[in-house]
Design a protein around this motif. Structure first.
Motif, mmCIF file in Angstrom:
data_model
loop_
_atom_site.group_PDB
_atom_site.id
_atom_site.type_symbol
_atom_site.label_atom_id
_atom_site.label_comp_id
_atom_site.label_asym_id
_atom_site.label_seq_id
_atom_site.Cartn_x
_atom_site.Cartn_y
_atom_site.Cartn_z
ATOM 1 N N GLU A 200 44.526 70.236 53.983
ATOM 2 C CA GLU A 200 43.814 69.155 53.293
ATOM 3 C C GLU A 200 43.502 67.963 54.180
ATOM 4 O O GLU A 200 43.126 66.922 53.676
ATOM 5 C CB GLU A 200 44.596 68.640 52.068
ATOM 6 C CG GLU A 200 44.994 69.678 51.070
ATOM 7 C CD GLU A 200 43.803 70.177 50.285
ATOM 8 O OE1 GLU A 200 43.900 71.261 49.697
ATOM 9 O OE2 GLU A 200 42.776 69.481 50.260
ATOM 10 N N PHE A 201 43.668 68.069 55.468
ATOM 11 C CA PHE A 201 43.224 66.992 56.344
ATOM 12 C C PHE A 201 42.297 67.557 57.381
ATOM 13 O O PHE A 201 42.465 68.677 57.838
ATOM 14 C CB PHE A 201 44.400 66.303 57.031
ATOM 15 C CG PHE A 201 45.188 65.437 56.107
ATOM 16 C CD1 PHE A 201 46.404 65.864 55.627
ATOM 17 C CD2 PHE A 201 44.693 64.230 55.687
ATOM 18 C CE1 PHE A 201 47.126 65.087 54.760
ATOM 19 C CE2 PHE A 201 45.410 63.443 54.817
ATOM 20 C CZ PHE A 201 46.639 63.877 54.350
ATOM 21 N N GLY A 202 41.335 66.775 57.776
ATOM 22 C CA GLY A 202 40.417 67.227 58.812
ATOM 23 C C GLY A 202 39.371 66.149 58.978
ATOM 24 O O GLY A 202 39.448 65.107 58.334
ATOM 25 N N GLY A 203 38.421 66.395 59.834
ATOM 26 C CA GLY A 203 37.413 65.344 59.962
ATOM 27 C C GLY A 203 36.129 65.887 60.512
ATOM 28 O O GLY A 203 36.139 66.785 61.332
ATOM 29 N N ASP A 204 35.033 65.321 60.046
ATOM 30 C CA ASP A 204 33.788 65.572 60.749
ATOM 31 C C ASP A 204 33.422 64.274 61.448
ATOM 32 O O ASP A 204 34.230 63.345 61.504
ATOM 33 C CB ASP A 204 32.692 66.053 59.788
ATOM 34 C CG ASP A 204 32.269 64.970 58.835
ATOM 35 O OD1 ASP A 204 33.000 63.989 58.678
ATOM 36 O OD2 ASP A 204 31.188 65.097 58.252
ATOM 37 N N LEU A 205 32.216 64.211 61.983
ATOM 38 C CA LEU A 205 31.889 63.076 62.826
ATOM 39 C C LEU A 205 31.954 61.766 62.053
ATOM 40 O O LEU A 205 32.371 60.736 62.592
ATOM 41 C CB LEU A 205 30.487 63.280 63.397
ATOM 42 C CG LEU A 205 30.103 62.355 64.531
ATOM 43 C CD1 LEU A 205 31.122 62.403 65.622
ATOM 44 C CD2 LEU A 205 28.763 62.768 65.052
ATOM 45 N N LEU A 206 31.613 61.800 60.787
ATOM 46 C CA LEU A 206 31.680 60.575 59.971
ATOM 47 C C LEU A 206 33.115 60.070 59.907
ATOM 48 O O LEU A 206 33.386 58.896 60.186
ATOM 49 C CB LEU A 206 31.150 60.885 58.576
ATOM 50 C CG LEU A 206 31.274 59.806 57.524
ATOM 51 C CD1 LEU A 206 30.437 58.622 57.897
ATOM 52 C CD2 LEU A 206 30.837 60.343 56.182
ATOM 53 N N SER A 207 34.039 60.980 59.587
ATOM 54 C CA SER A 207 35.445 60.561 59.496
ATOM 55 C C SER A 207 35.935 60.049 60.833
ATOM 56 O O SER A 207 36.648 59.056 60.915
ATOM 57 C CB SER A 207 36.330 61.717 59.076
ATOM 58 O OG SER A 207 35.755 62.417 58.039
ATOM 59 N N PHE A 208 35.559 60.776 61.895
ATOM 60 C CA PHE A 208 36.058 60.374 63.199
ATOM 61 C C PHE A 208 35.555 59.000 63.595
ATOM 62 O O PHE A 208 36.310 58.190 64.150
ATOM 63 C CB PHE A 208 35.658 61.392 64.269
ATOM 64 C CG PHE A 208 36.574 62.550 64.355
ATOM 65 C CD1 PHE A 208 36.093 63.836 64.295
ATOM 66 C CD2 PHE A 208 37.937 62.364 64.485
ATOM 67 C CE1 PHE A 208 36.944 64.914 64.365
ATOM 68 C CE2 PHE A 208 38.790 63.435 64.561
ATOM 69 C CZ PHE A 208 38.297 64.711 64.492
ATOM 70 N N MET A 209 34.291 58.718 63.323
ATOM 71 C CA MET A 209 33.780 57.406 63.696
ATOM 72 C C MET A 209 34.482 56.320 62.898
ATOM 73 O O MET A 209 34.831 55.272 63.436
ATOM 74 C CB MET A 209 32.277 57.322 63.464
ATOM 75 C CG MET A 209 31.453 58.084 64.452
ATOM 76 S SD MET A 209 31.931 57.819 66.139
ATOM 77 C CE MET A 209 31.153 56.309 66.534
ATOM 78 N N MET A 210 34.698 56.560 61.608
ATOM 79 C CA MET A 210 35.382 55.556 60.801
ATOM 80 C C MET A 210 36.815 55.366 61.271
ATOM 81 O O MET A 210 37.324 54.249 61.346
ATOM 82 C CB MET A 210 35.386 55.986 59.332
ATOM 83 C CG MET A 210 34.027 56.022 58.695
ATOM 84 S SD MET A 210 33.413 54.384 58.405
ATOM 85 C CE MET A 210 32.149 54.270 59.602
#
Lengths: 130, 570, 444
Positions: free
Chosen positions: C50-60
């Motif tokens: 249930e955790f992960g990231g795409d570029l949006l999450s990473f930038m934030m």
């Protein structure tokens, strides 16, 4: 009309007082070109070919009846660059050709105007006679 | 001091390099195009493009040359300033922004130069820390900002075509409805930058800047950025836009010529003269000859920069007075400055065979050869006469007339560095007009005009000179005509009251709007419908429940038993 | 993802036992390490439980890590005055933890829980280390504005679970055709972003907060709203095409009104706060257009605005530490005493105006393109917002830097290297990241 100011007082008044017989600057001739010329007219010929003008990349507005002089001038300029002052003779020849062209166009315009005046006078005579 | 010499030398070197490049590029017909792709969104590329054309090289070499002379000049002019390093760095940033603007054929990369010009010129105008500079800077920055916003919107409309490299498709898409909107926005941007009629109040006000800034920024580079943008964009203008531009620019030319004839501040007269020449450039641009506009831009940059530098020398010598009524007879004290000033002025007026003559007279002749209305013709020649009028009036007041300054003075030409800076330009002012006309016109202009129209320019010059001489005979008396028709002379000299309309008239509304919105929305209804309202509703609600709680405890016990019974019944 | 979570958890003892500067160093190390685990594509990566990231999450997340590191760098005064330094660092760490879990979670419910949790450390920051008594009301506003809308969102999350049988982002692809659910879910994001009529908590919270609170509010907390909206827009495509036009119009007009309100502020921080509202109004409008340009431009603008507003709050705090007043009537003529700081004022305010080559310009160009593509009428208000943005930024610059120096102040401490480092670390990413703008614009 402002340009006609220089020909004051003649055609400066033409456009204002006689607009119906004064041709506009961009209008085409409406009369037969051979009217009044019993011996015919000499046709103007283009001496510079389309290919020459295209290869020299001359802009469209300069591809007129004097283009062969322009081509000579441009080649002389390129040979003598940066001492373009050595090309004054070619430049004078080209300017003279353009001057002749201008005079021819001016005469055409005046011929058109006078033919229209003649038409107008004829119509006035007809109306006065009827 | 060293920073001045470094940058001055650097710019001089690059100026000669670029000039040699430009004359090579003219004859070979070369164009270099360099592209740096930043990102590509859905096939629209945001790129940083550099277009190296003979026009860009020539313009860059002129800008660099003038700025090198100005920086050398400001070595002496700003010598007593503590923050001279900051000043020179700002000027250098300005020159770099101008370079970015000149080389970019892409609307987004033009923003880099355009916004940079606006902001750096703001910093330069507010350099002296007084109220006048403050207001002038704000006026400059906000007038330029209108143009920036128009360019941003033009960027948005250009998404329709998928690319912001406008050089490729301007001519093909002329008359298309999207291109029409883009051309309106671009013309709006150029009008604000070059201070044409609705936005012309910032240019005389920006004279609060130091004189080197005026010389570089407000005569040759910032204001010509608008003209340059229109030169690049002129292929896409439709007919009505050109009529509109013709009208606006002719009005500007006329109005500023009138204003300068009534003005008494030295730098403002030269500023209004710049405005008048800008109107002329825009006028010939709107008639279709963009090469002539470019030619006049270059020659005008030279002699206007020199005029400002001479004005700076005069101002320094007479102890920072800028009012020409305090000067007079300076030819005896500042002979070399007077010579430079007169040569530039005569070049501005279009005296035969100085550099201004080649450009201005060619403009006049091309205009006369075209088919224009009498009104435009009249305004144009009257403006030429007015140009000469205020130039001669200025020369009379400051150099030739009787000495009006304090008798304990120290008016002398001791500043070698300023003279050297100016001297670099004087030879160009004399010779560059003819040299340029031989170099940059591969297709010669053939002028065929009747005698009267040919000498009309010269006639207007002589007429204007005589009127300038008459206007400069100013006596203070109760009977003066300009005092009897005070509102008329105020109207004519104050740029037709437009600065008042465009500043006092419209400043009020956003500020009042802001306070109204703050008081009535943010501290009013948003609070009532938002937090304070909900808070008061909750408080009054809990007060209601307090009413129920105001009972003896036996009632609560009875209620509890009743509720338990109800629950167990169900 | 887990390594950073555990890294943050194990920093908790460090906050109480380690020194202030050791913590600062560890924060920077964690920020730089985080960059190595980026994946520069729009696909989710580093997925686990249930955790992960795409570029949006990473930038934030990168923005949050960076701003938290800079928060410690800006708050040296807390260390010097020894006002609960360890507890302060603990609160910052808790805030970062909750933001980390919010941005990197793939489950909507975990996102929601930590969204709420992030309010608590912010409240403690504002009420604990703020300066004026008004900070109590500011804390109340902050908390209750968000809570008013977020509890209904929890209920609508239950509805989503009922409809999709899962709250994972990947399974939210069905259409929710109910206006009621749309409003319930999105109201909390509107309040967070903030939209025009519900923005009242923002000026209060920003003004009363200490510099670290202002930085994290401007830097990351506002982006929570944008992030949530971008994630949940998928559900509302059908109804969005009908309803979004209202919110676009509201946020554009609101941006214009707020720019006018900015002109009348005499408090520096209040002016910067209202300018945040104006910029985020543009972001909201961009997200609501639901086109590719809009979403890309919103991310760019969010990152750029986070760095720029945070930098402006640092500048306002630097002036505040010398003059002990935020009012423009006393903070004037500063170019005469701190000229190098004036350069940073000008650079950051120029970025605020969206002057090239800053990322604000890239974001604004992309957003303007998306909004003009949505409707040509938006051009009018976009022109007004852009123009008045320049007006109030130049107003702030010219009032605070130029003019006469306030005669009531005797001496000024010329800026320390720490302050210049702080400002440079705000300005450099802002202006250099535009060269890799495709990271931000093309995140989908």
């Amino acid at each position: 009309m402002g340009a006609a100011f220089g020909y004051f007082p003649e055609s400066g008044f033409n456009l204002y007082f006689h607009p119906e017989v004064t041709p506009g600057p961009n209008e085409k001739p409406t009369f037969d070109p051979l009217l009044g010329f019993e011996n015919g007219r000499k046709e103007r010929v283009m001496i510079a070919t389309e290919e020459e003008m295209r290869s020299a990349k001359i802009p469209l507005e300069h591809r007129d009846y004097c283009a062969h002089h322009l081509l000579k001038y441009l080649s002389c300029r390129k040979d003598n660059w940066p001492w373009a002052v050595n090309c004054e003779h070619e430049k004078h020849v080209y300017s003279h050709c353009k001057y002749e062209d201008y005079v021819i166009r001016m005469k055409e315009y005046e011929r058109e105007r006078r033919l229209r005046v003649r038409e107008y006078n004829k119509k006035q005579h007809e109306i006065a006679a009827a | 001091m060293h920073i001045c010499l470094i940058f001055s030398g650097l710019f001089l070197f690059w100026s000669t390099v670029f000039f040699l490049f430009s004359i090579y590029f003219i004859v070979e017909g070369l164009t270099w195009f360099l592209e740096f792709n930043l990102l590509m969104i859905n096939s629209s590329s945001i790129v940083m493009t550099l277009l190296f054309d003979w026009m860009t090289f020539l313009f860059m070499s002129f800008v660099l040359f003038i700025s090198s002379m100005v920086i050398f000049y400001s070595r002496e002019y700003m010598a007593s300033d503590i923050f001279i390093n900051r000043f020179i760095m700002l000027v250098v940033m300005f020159v770099f922004s101008m370079m970015f603007l000149i080389v970019s054929p892409n609307l987004i990369s033009i923003l880099l130069g355009w916004d940079g010009l606006g902001l750096v010129s703001y910093c330069l105008v507010i350099y002296y820390q007084n109220v006048k500079s403050f207001n002038a800077g704000m006026l400059t920055a906000l007038s330029n900002r209108i143009g920036d916003v128009a360019l941003l919107m033009a960027i948005a409309w250009m998404v329709n075509y998928g690319s912001w490299n406008y050089v490729f498709y301007l001519f093909q898409l002329k008359g298309d409805s999207y291109m029409n909107v883009i051309s309106y926005l671009v013309v709006l941007a150029a009008l604000t930058k070059s201070a044409q009629i609705p936005f012309s109040s910032w240019l005389p006000a920006a004279m609060a800047a130091p004189t080197p800034v005026s010389s570089l920024v407000h005569s040759s580079t910032l204001v010509t950025a608008g003209v340059y943008l229109l030169i690049r964009f002129n292929f896409c203008f439709n007919e009505w836009l050109m009529y509109f531009l013709l009208f606006i620019s002719s009005m500007t030319m006329f109005m500023s010529g009138l204003g300068a004839s009534f003005e008494f501040d030295l730098k403002k007269i030269i500023a209004l003269s710049t405005l008048s020449q800008l109107g002329l450039m825009m006028m010939i641009l709107s008639l279709g000859s963009y090469e002539l506009a470019f030619f006049h831009l270059l020659t005008h940059a030279l002699f206007k920069a020199l005029l400002f530098m001479c004005a700076g020398n005069i101002i320094h010598s007479v102890g920072d007075f800028q009012d020409i009524r305090y000067m007079g007879g300076l030819v005896k004290f500042l002979p070399l400055t007077c010579v430079y000033f007169n040569i530039s002025n005569l070049s501005l007026c279009g005296l035969p065979f100085l550099s201004g003559f080649y450009s201005k007279d060619l403009v006049a002749e091309i205009m006369s050869m075209g088919y224009l209305s009498f009104y435009i013709y009249l305004i144009f020649y009257v403006s030429i006469g007015l140009t000469v009028c205020y130039s001669f009036r200025l020369v009379y007041y400051s150099f030739v007339g009787s000495f009006n300054f304090l008798s304990l003075n120290s008016v002398y030409e001791g500043s070698v560095m300023m003279i050297k800076g100016m001297g670099g330009l004087i030879f160009l002012v004399i010779f560059m007009g003819s040299s340029l006309s031989w170099i940059i016109f591969p297709y010669p202009y053939v002028i065929i005009l009747p005698l009267f129209m040919k000498i009309l320019t010269l006639l207007m010059v002589i007429l204007g000179a005589w009127i300038g001489y008459e206007l400069s005979k100013f006596f203070i008396s109760y009977d003066s005509l300009s005092l009897k028709n005070y509102s008329l002379s105020w109207f004519l000299s104050n740029m037709w009251n437009m600065p008042v309309i465009s500043t006092l008239g419209i400043n009020y509304y956003p500020i009042i709007g802001g306070s109204f919105l703050y008081k009535s929305l943010d501290q009013g209804w948003s609070e009532v419908l938002g937090s304070q309202g909900i808070y008061s509703v909750i408080v009054s609600g809990s007060k209601i429940s307090q009413i129920f709680m105001n009972n003896s405890i036996k009632i609560f016990f009875v209620l509890m038993i009743v509720w338990l019974m109800i629950i167990f019944m169900i | 993802m887990m390594k950073f979570l555990f890294g943050l958890l194990f920093m908790i003892p460090l906050t109480f036992l380690g020194g202030f500067w050791l913590n600062q160093l560890v924060w920077f190390v964690v920020s730089f390490l985080f960059i190595f685990s980026f994946s520069f594509s729009g696909l989710f990566s580093s997925i686990s439980y249930e955790f992960g990231g795409d570029l949006l999450s990473f930038m934030m997340l990168f923005l949050s890590f960076w701003i938290c590191s800079l928060m410690l760098l800006a708050s040296e005064k807390i260390y010097l005055k020894n006002s609960w330094t360890g507890f302060f660092m603990f609160v910052v760490l808790m805030l970062m933890l909750s933001l980390y879990l919010t941005f990197s979670s793939l489950n909507l419910f975990i996102f929601y829980i930590f969204f709420e949790v992030s309010l608590i450390p912010t409240l403690i920051l504002i009420v604990g280390w703020g300066y004026q008594p008004e900070r109590l009301q500011a804390g109340v506003y902050l908390l209750f504005y968000t809570l008013l809308a977020s509890l209904p969102m929890m209920i609508s999350l239950f509805f989503c679970y009922g409809k999709f049988y899962s709250l994972h982002y990947f399974y939210l692809s069905g259409m929710v055709n109910s206006l009621f659910i749309y409003l319930l879910v999105n109201m909390v994001f509107f309040i967070k972003i903030p939209m025009f009529f519900v923005h009242l908590w923002l000026p209060k919270a920003h003004v009363e907060a200490p510099v670290s609170g202002s930085m994290i509010l401007a830097g990351s907390m506002l982006k929570l709203g944008g992030y949530g909206m971008m994630r949940l827009m998928i559900m509302f495509q059908g109804i969005g095409t009908l309803i979004n036009v209202i919110f676009i119009g509201l946020s554009l007009v609101g941006g214009f009104y707020v720019s006018l309100i900015c002109l009348r502020q005499s408090d520096m921080k209040s002016l910067i706060a209202y300018s945040s509202v104006s910029h985020m109004g543009l972001v909201l409008a961009g997200v609501m257009t639901m086109n590719f340009w809009g979403l890309g431009g919103s991310l760019t603008m969010m990152v750029a605005h986070g760095l720029c507003s945070s930098g402006l709050f640092c500048l306002a705090n630097i002036s505040y530490e010398r003059l002990h007043s935020r009012s423009l009537y006393m903070n004037k003529g500063l170019i005469n005493v701190m000229p190098s700081l004036s350069m940073f004022w000008f650079l950051l305010l120029a970025s605020n105006i969206a002057a090239p080559p800053s990322m604000n310009l890239l974001g604004e160009i992309v957003l303007i393109n998306s909004l003009v593509g949505f409707s040509e009428l938006s051009m009018i208000f976009l022109m007004l917002v852009s123009f008045f943005g320049a007006v109030y930024s130049l107003f702030l610059y010219s009032y605070s830097q130029h003019g006469c120096l306030y005669s009531g102040c005797y001496s000024y401490f010329s800026c320390s290297v720490r302050e210049f480092l702080l400002l440079m670390l705000h300005w450099l990413p802002l202006n250099l990241l535009v060269l890799s703008g495709d990271l931000l614009v093309l995140w989908i």
